[in-house]
Design an enzyme around this catalytic site. Structure first.
Site, PDB file in Angstrom:
ATOM      1  N   LYS A  94       0.852  -1.198   0.000  1.00 29.52           N
ATOM      2  CA  LYS A  94       0.000   0.000   0.000  1.00 29.52           C
ATOM      3  C   LYS A  94       0.880   1.237   0.000  1.00 29.52           C
ATOM      4  O   LYS A  94       1.926   1.262   0.656  1.00 29.52           O
ATOM      5  CB  LYS A  94      -0.879   0.004   1.271  1.00 29.52           C
ATOM      6  CG  LYS A  94      -1.642   1.294   1.504  1.00 29.52           C
ATOM      7  CD  LYS A  94      -2.499   1.281   2.761  1.00 29.52           C
ATOM      8  CE  LYS A  94      -3.102   2.665   2.987  1.00 29.52           C
ATOM      9  NZ  LYS A  94      -3.979   2.749   4.140  1.00 29.52           N
TER      10      LYS A  94
ATOM     11  N   GLU B 214      -8.537  12.289  12.096  1.00 30.40           N
ATOM     12  CA  GLU B 214      -7.682  11.160  12.507  1.00 30.40           C
ATOM     13  C   GLU B 214      -6.781  11.545  13.671  1.00 30.40           C
ATOM     14  O   GLU B 214      -5.922  12.416  13.550  1.00 30.40           O
ATOM     15  CB  GLU B 214      -6.836  10.695  11.305  1.00 30.40           C
ATOM     16  CG  GLU B 214      -6.063   9.428  11.591  1.00 30.40           C
ATOM     17  CD  GLU B 214      -5.860   8.548  10.361  1.00 30.40           C
ATOM     18  OE1 GLU B 214      -6.240   8.952   9.243  1.00 30.40           O
ATOM     19  OE2 GLU B 214      -5.318   7.444  10.528  1.00 30.40           O
TER      20      GLU B 214
END
Ligand code: ISJ
Length: 457
Positions: A211, A256
């Site tokens: 990723k 976040e």
């Protein structure tokens, strides 16, 4: 665009850390915290207090901290930016004289911080701009539910004693709107960005990594100088479940939380896996979309990498940890995310501060990729923008090391020219990612900041 430090108003306040400039001995800080009349339960009650255009802010749902003035600034550089900042903060505290009559998280001495995404070892390192800044404001006002407080900080106790009267006497410059806003491509044009993503997908499919998070920038030019307080008030009201922040020209509202450390309890909110929320979408449609997100194997895979990277980084510091089996769907006005709240008990033997934890967690797979080194190398190779402090830790630390650090997402960097702003957004890329869909996702992630500037209705 650079993150050049503003000179601190009271000498000798500009201590630099790191190998290139030895830190001068700081003067002892005199810190006093007093309770003030409770601030109203209003989403913007704290940011509405900010008197000038260099605000320090960490606010969520009307609670948090705002600060102004600069009693001390600790800049740090390169790969040692977190450790050097922490050492300088500890040295400052060792010499501080503190009277804290409130004793809650965020009372007593507090430093707001912002750190660059990259450690400066790559091509982007310009050797002059600090990759980390801790700023101790002259004044902090905090709110936690029914309790509000004010802290004053001074090298020589020249300030008024804190209190509601002192706060009422603060002179506030009028907040002005930025006027008309024009948006333009940054270093990589929007139409060229899908090719960057496609390159990322290819490298993943070739087995180089699992990723990578690739980002883009958009340049905004405003009619009048941007007053960050204008932006902060809109973000705090419009994105109440996010952490609205402002430190040294880095502003945004991040969903976040990299880490919160409070009295031995450690929390991290991990996000990865996103779906756009169309304007005007009904609640029923939003729920359908949420269900689709929760079942998407591509998004679940992306999420899994991010959660695992956080759990692995926290493990050495914690005696126990709870990692949820499955994510929940976090609804924001512009997007929905797969989210996991990881909680852990800090092992007291490690003496790890929130800043140490943030350093260990950064960069998580949510903003860099997996494996970390391969992802960071690929970002340096193909992304083509200078992330500066975008996607780096931003937040605050207190005297006992407790604090909160978010990831500087849904954010912008204000330029030295106050009519120029760089907006950032990135997307997690895995083998199944579609470059055009990622471009649309990045547009959705740019919405909070473009809206806060007034560029979108
Ligand atoms: C990188 C960003 O967001 C990150 C990437 C996400 C994703 O790709 O699904 C979701 C949340 C964040 O962890 C950003 O907002 O710029």
């Amino acid at each position: 665009m650079s993150a050049t430090p503003h000179p601190a108003p009271v000498p000798p306040s500009g201590a630099s850390t790191g190998s290139r400039a030895p830190a001068p001995e700081p003067q002892p800080l005199v810190v006093r915290t007093t309770r003030i009349d409770p601030l109203p339960a209003d989403l913007t009650a704290l940011v509405d207090l900010l008197p000038d255009t260099r605000p320090l802010t960490w606010v969520r749902r009307g609670d948090g901290l705002v600060g102004w003035g600069e009693a001390l600034r600790l800049d740090s550089f390169g790969p040692g930016r977190f450790a050097d900042a922490e050492a300088a903060w500890r040295a400052t505290l060792d010499r501080a004289v503190v009277r804290d009559e409130v004793r809650l998280p965020g009372t007593g001495p507090v430093a707001f911080g912002t750190f660059a995404f990259d450690d400066g070892a790559g091509d982007h390192f310009d050797g002059a701009r600090p990759e980390g800044s801790l700023i101790v404001p002259r004044v902090v006002v905090g709110r936690r539910g029914d309790v509000s407080w004010m802290t004053t900080v001074s090298p020589a106790d020249q300030l008024d004693a804190p209190g509601s009267e002192a706060l009422a006497r603060t002179v506030r410059e009028t907040v002005t709107s930025p006027g008309r806003v024009r948006f333009a491509d940054g270093a990589v044009a929007a139409r060229d960005w899908p090719a960057v993503v496609a390159e990322g997908v290819e490298r993943i499919q070739a087995g180089e990594l699992d990723k990578v998070v690739l980002a883009r920038e958009v340049l905004a030019t405003t009619e009048r100088p941007v007053d960050p307080r204008w932006v902060l008030a809109r973000l705090a009201a419009g994105y109440a479940s996010c952490w609205t922040f402002s430190v040294a020209g880095m502003v945004g509202a991040t969903p976040e939380l990299l880490v919160r450390s409070e009295k031995g309890l450690v929390t991290s909110r991990v996000l990865a896996g996103t779906i756009r929320r169309e304007p005007g979408m009904s609640d029923d449609d939003a729920l359908l979309h949420a269900a689709q997100l929760a079942r998407s194997s591509k998004d679940l895979e992306e999420h899994e990498y991010a959660v695992r990277s956080v759990a692995r980084a926290l493990e050495p510091f914690c005696s126990s940890m709870n990692v949820p089996d499955a994510p929940f769907v976090l609804h924001l006005p512009n997007v929905m995310h797969l989210a996991s709240d990881v909680t852990a008990v800090l092992d007291p033997a490690t003496h790890a501060s929130s800043l140490t934890l943030a350093a260990a967690l950064h960069p998580s797979a949510a903003v860099c990729g997996t494996p970390t080194t391969a992802a960071r190398d690929l970002i340096r190779e193909i992304e083509g923008i200078d992330r500066s402090r975008y996607a780096g830790p931003v937040g605050w630390v207190g005297a006992d090391g407790d604090g909160e650090w978010g990831i500087a997402l849904r954010s912008a960097e204000l330029g030295e020219d106050p009519r120029h702003v760089r907006l950032f957004a990135g997307c997690g890329i895995v083998a199944a990612s579609d470059p055009q869909a990622e471009l649309a996702e990045s547009e959705a992630k740019l919405v909070p900041m473009s809206w806060a500037l007034g560029g979108l209705s």
